[in-house]
Structure formats: C-alpha cells, structure tokens
Design a protein around this motif. Structure first.
Motif, PDB file in Angstrom:
ATOM      1  N   GLU A 128     -51.820 -25.578  -5.327  1.00  0.00           N
ATOM      2  CA  GLU A 128     -50.486 -25.961  -5.799  1.00  0.00           C
ATOM      3  C   GLU A 128     -49.970 -24.985  -6.850  1.00  0.00           C
ATOM      4  OE1 GLU A 128     -47.195 -28.332  -7.583  1.00  0.00           O
ATOM      5  OE2 GLU A 128     -48.832 -27.249  -8.548  1.00  0.00           O
ATOM      6  N   PHE A 131     -49.179 -21.383  -5.352  1.00  0.00           N
ATOM      7  CA  PHE A 131     -47.972 -21.261  -4.548  1.00  0.00           C
ATOM      8  C   PHE A 131     -46.698 -21.680  -5.268  1.00  0.00           C
ATOM      9  CE2 PHE A 131     -51.134 -21.033  -1.201  1.00  0.00           C
ATOM     10  CZ  PHE A 131     -50.571 -20.124  -0.309  1.00  0.00           C
ATOM     11  N   HIS A 132     -46.835 -22.433  -6.384  1.00  0.00           N
ATOM     12  CA  HIS A 132     -45.624 -22.988  -7.001  1.00  0.00           C
ATOM     13  C   HIS A 132     -45.472 -22.714  -8.493  1.00  0.00           C
ATOM     14  CE1 HIS A 132     -44.315 -25.254  -3.454  1.00  0.00           C
ATOM     15  NE2 HIS A 132     -45.601 -25.382  -3.207  1.00  0.00           N
ATOM     16  N   LYS A 138     -41.452 -17.630  -1.401  1.00  0.00           N
ATOM     17  CA  LYS A 138     -40.476 -18.281  -0.535  1.00  0.00           C
ATOM     18  C   LYS A 138     -40.852 -18.046   0.922  1.00  0.00           C
ATOM     19  CE  LYS A 138     -37.355 -14.286  -0.575  1.00  0.00           C
ATOM     20  NZ  LYS A 138     -38.383 -13.408  -1.147  1.00  0.00           N
ATOM     21  N   SER A 139     -40.229 -18.796   1.798  1.00  0.00           N
ATOM     22  CA  SER A 139     -40.447 -18.628   3.220  1.00  0.00           C
ATOM     23  C   SER A 139     -40.178 -17.177   3.614  1.00  0.00           C
ATOM     24  CB  SER A 139     -39.516 -19.553   3.999  1.00  0.00           C
ATOM     25  OG  SER A 139     -39.691 -19.391   5.392  1.00  0.00           O
ATOM     26  N   TRP A 159     -51.224 -24.682   3.402  1.00  0.00           N
ATOM     27  CA  TRP A 159     -50.098 -24.741   2.470  1.00  0.00           C
ATOM     28  C   TRP A 159     -49.085 -23.661   2.817  1.00  0.00           C
ATOM     29  CZ3 TRP A 159     -51.175 -28.118  -1.917  1.00  0.00           C
ATOM     30  CH2 TRP A 159     -50.053 -28.354  -2.714  1.00  0.00           C
ATOM     31  N   SER A 162     -47.155 -24.490   5.974  1.00  0.00           N
ATOM     32  CA  SER A 162     -46.188 -25.569   5.787  1.00  0.00           C
ATOM     33  C   SER A 162     -44.919 -25.089   5.087  1.00  0.00           C
ATOM     34  CB  SER A 162     -46.826 -26.713   4.981  1.00  0.00           C
ATOM     35  OG  SER A 162     -46.934 -26.390   3.602  1.00  0.00           O
ATOM     36  N   GLU A 163     -44.981 -23.930   4.440  1.00  0.00           N
ATOM     37  CA  GLU A 163     -43.819 -23.431   3.693  1.00  0.00           C
ATOM     38  C   GLU A 163     -43.277 -22.117   4.252  1.00  0.00           C
ATOM     39  OE1 GLU A 163     -44.484 -23.693  -0.509  1.00  0.00           O
ATOM     40  OE2 GLU A 163     -44.859 -25.845  -0.368  1.00  0.00           O
ATOM     41  N   HIS A 281     -47.873 -33.960  -5.898  1.00  0.00           N
ATOM     42  CA  HIS A 281     -47.440 -32.969  -4.911  1.00  0.00           C
ATOM     43  C   HIS A 281     -48.547 -32.729  -3.890  1.00  0.00           C
ATOM     44  CE1 HIS A 281     -45.414 -28.762  -4.228  1.00  0.00           C
ATOM     45  NE2 HIS A 281     -45.360 -29.533  -3.171  1.00  0.00           N
ATOM     46  N   LYS A 285     -48.618 -33.585   0.271  1.00  0.00           N
ATOM     47  CA  LYS A 285     -48.986 -32.630   1.323  1.00  0.00           C
ATOM     48  C   LYS A 285     -50.047 -33.228   2.248  1.00  0.00           C
ATOM     49  CE  LYS A 285     -46.827 -28.597   0.449  1.00  0.00           C
ATOM     50  NZ  LYS A 285     -46.026 -27.853   1.453  1.00  0.00           N
ATOM     51  N   ASP A 290     -49.394 -32.115   6.379  1.00  0.00           N
ATOM     52  CA  ASP A 290     -49.260 -30.659   6.227  1.00  0.00           C
ATOM     53  C   ASP A 290     -50.587 -30.028   5.836  1.00  0.00           C
ATOM     54  OD1 ASP A 290     -46.592 -30.549   6.884  1.00  0.00           O
ATOM     55  OD2 ASP A 290     -45.870 -30.593   4.812  1.00  0.00           O
TER      56      ASP A 290
END
Length: 324
Positions: A128, A131-132, A138-139, A159, A162-163, A281, A285, A290
């Motif tokens: 988490e 990635f955040h 971003k995608s 993860w 899923s993004e 979060h 998921k 996901d």
C-alpha cells in the motif's frame, strides 16, 4: 501463560527458545490479543541475526491475527471479542497471546480469515505505501519489482494489475516467474538466466522503468539503478541479500538525475489514523478480489526455527505463517 518464541542471543535459527510467559492484563492504550495465526517476514530474520539489533532477551515476530481478549483504558477502536490483525512494533507476535500497544492493531473484517490476516498485514501495508505513499504512480506507469514471487511481491503483482500499472518482476527460477505472472506481473525475468537489467531495458524499448521497488538490496542495487528512466525513482525497502554498500551520490546524476528513497513501513504506520486507513485500503483490495493472499507455507509455532531456515534459503513462495 502463553507459549512464546524468544531469542537471548543474535544468531541463526537455532537461537530460538520456546518459553511459557505470563501474558497479564492490558494497561492504558493496550490490548490483550489471543493469536490464531502469525506471519513471518524478512525483518524477523534481520532482527534475529542482529542486522537490526534489539535489546535481548526479546520475543520475536511483527505480525499476527486473532481475537481481542481485553482492552485497556483509552482504547476506543477495538473491544473484547473483536477480530483483529496487526503489523507492529514491538516484536512479540511469535506467541499464543500477548499484551501490546493498541494503536496499530486493526479490526479484521469478516470475509478475511485469521490466516489471511496474519499473512497480509505487514506485506500488504508495505504494498500500500509503495504504490500510494512513496512516489506518484498512475495507470500506464512501469515498475520493476524484485523477488516478485515472495510475500510482498505476489501482492505487488496483483496491486499493480488492479491499477493498470505494468509490473516487471524478477525471481530466482522459472517456476517462481510463472507464479508472479499468474498473479498479475506483465513480465518476469529469471535473474539466474542472464543480464536481467539488459532485459528490463529491452522490455521498455530502451527507456527504463518509472520506479524500481527493491527489497533484495546488495545483489540487485546497481542493476536497479541502471534499469531506471531519467528522473526515475529507486525505492530500496529491504536488504534480503545484505545491506547496500555506501553510495557515491554522484552516480544518480550520471544515470539520469535519479531519485532514491529508503522507506520503512513503521514510519508510515506510526500515526494511528494513517495505520488504520492503510489497513482499511488493504482490506478493501482483498475483499474486492483484486488481491488474493497466497499462503505458501505453514509451520507450527514450535517449528519456528524450520520456518526461518526456509525463509532465509529462499525456498518459500508467497506468505509463510505459524499456526497457533
């Protein structure tokens, strides 16, 4: 009384000693939790060997799931009988039960088993923050992730998928590479089969990746820097192969004005509200499908030394748990 694995000296897995400890009652800001399953992580190895020194003797383990037996004064987010899970200091999770600070203990939703809870908290909240909370992703971005078939790696593969993030993994065998691909990696390179950094360049049409996520350390560090695009971000978040040697910071400029950071999960979760938000979060998921928690190995608490031997020999895939 609770069976607990402790060490009295730093060293190999043979240093583990099983003792019966009086659990006691929680004080202000604490909870008593009866464990149902316990997670293993490489940080446990670092602490046992003394790479991350701690005052001895000390109980071991950073992650578990179970049922809250009692709450101390001032604890409002948990109550007796709640299902809960955590990844937290101080060590002490290798036990049938313990008293511990409540701030980083998180409610475990129905629909996530105790085994999954014990296997996912440290690794999942690590994914988490990678990635955040470390650098903008971003995608469409591309990430290189080492040890992609490990506990954090299999979560990271899912993860990323899923993004909409392209994840290039590395692993130590064709079988492990296939496991990473099955969990969402776009590509996976067997690092034993040749120049993996050159392969990363080929896969990115010579551009390099946006971000490297590297918990291997010494063995992969130089190749990781060479795999980044100009202005790319190197996230060094572990050292399974040993500590990274001292760095000539000028190399970052020569390789394209690279950025580098060395984060830890425990900085992120030190704040109670942030920790709880990260856990929610992660649970979202998992509950959405996901991210699925892969438990590759199970050991009895009494066999904790064997579990560490397997972990250090890189004979594990996915997460490893101790059954209580």
């Amino acid at each position: 009384m609770a069976l607990t694995a402790i060490i009295e000296e730093h060293g190999g897995p043979e240093r583990f000693k099983l003792v019966e400890r009086d659990v006691g009652a929680p004080g202000p800001g604490e909870v008593r939790i009866a464990h149902k399953a316990v997670g293993l992580n490489f940080i446990d190895v670092y602490q046992r060997t003394g790479l991350y020194p701690m005052e001895l003797p000390h109980a071991m383990g950073m992650e578990a799931a179970g049922v809250i037996e009692a709450v101390g004064e001032g604890v409002t987010h948990l109550k007796e009988g709640d299902r809960a899970a955590y990844a937290s200091n101080p060590p002490g999770a290798y036990a049938e039960a313990r008293v511990m600070p409540a701030a980083q203990v998180c409610p475990l939703p129905e629909g996530i088993s105790f085994e999954e809870g014990a296997a996912m908290m440290l690794k999942g909240m690590t994914a988490e923050y990678l990635f955040h909370r470390t650098t903008p992703l971003k995608s469409g971005d591309t990430v290189l992730f080492h040890a992609a078939a490990g506990g954090v790696g299999l979560l990271a593969c899912q993860w990323a998928r899923s993004e909409g993030i392209t994840l290039i993994g590395t692993a130590g065998s064709d079988e492990k590479c296939q496991l990473a691909l099955d969990h969402g990696a776009a590509h996976c390179i067997n690092y034993r089969s040749g120049d993996w950094a050159a392969t990363v360049r080929e896969l990115t049409d010579g551009k390099g990746v946006d971000v490297v996520m590297d918990a291997v350390g010494k063995d992969t560090f130089d190749g990781s820097l060479s795999s980044l695009r100009p202005l790319g971000m190197m996230i060094s978040f572990g050292n399974a192969s040993g500590p990274v040697p001292p760095l000539d910071i000028g190399i970052l400029g020569k390789k394209g004005s690279l950025k580098i950071t060395r984060p830890t999960l425990f900085t992120h979760i030190a704040d109670h509200e942030t920790c709880q938000a990260m856990a929610r979060h992660l649970a979202e998921k998992v509950l959405s499908g996901d991210v699925k928690i892969t438990i590759g190995q199970r050991f009895a608490l009494r066999d904790v030394a064997k579990a560490h031997e397997a972990l250090e020999a890189r004979k594990t895939t996915g997460s490893t748990i101790l059954e209580i």
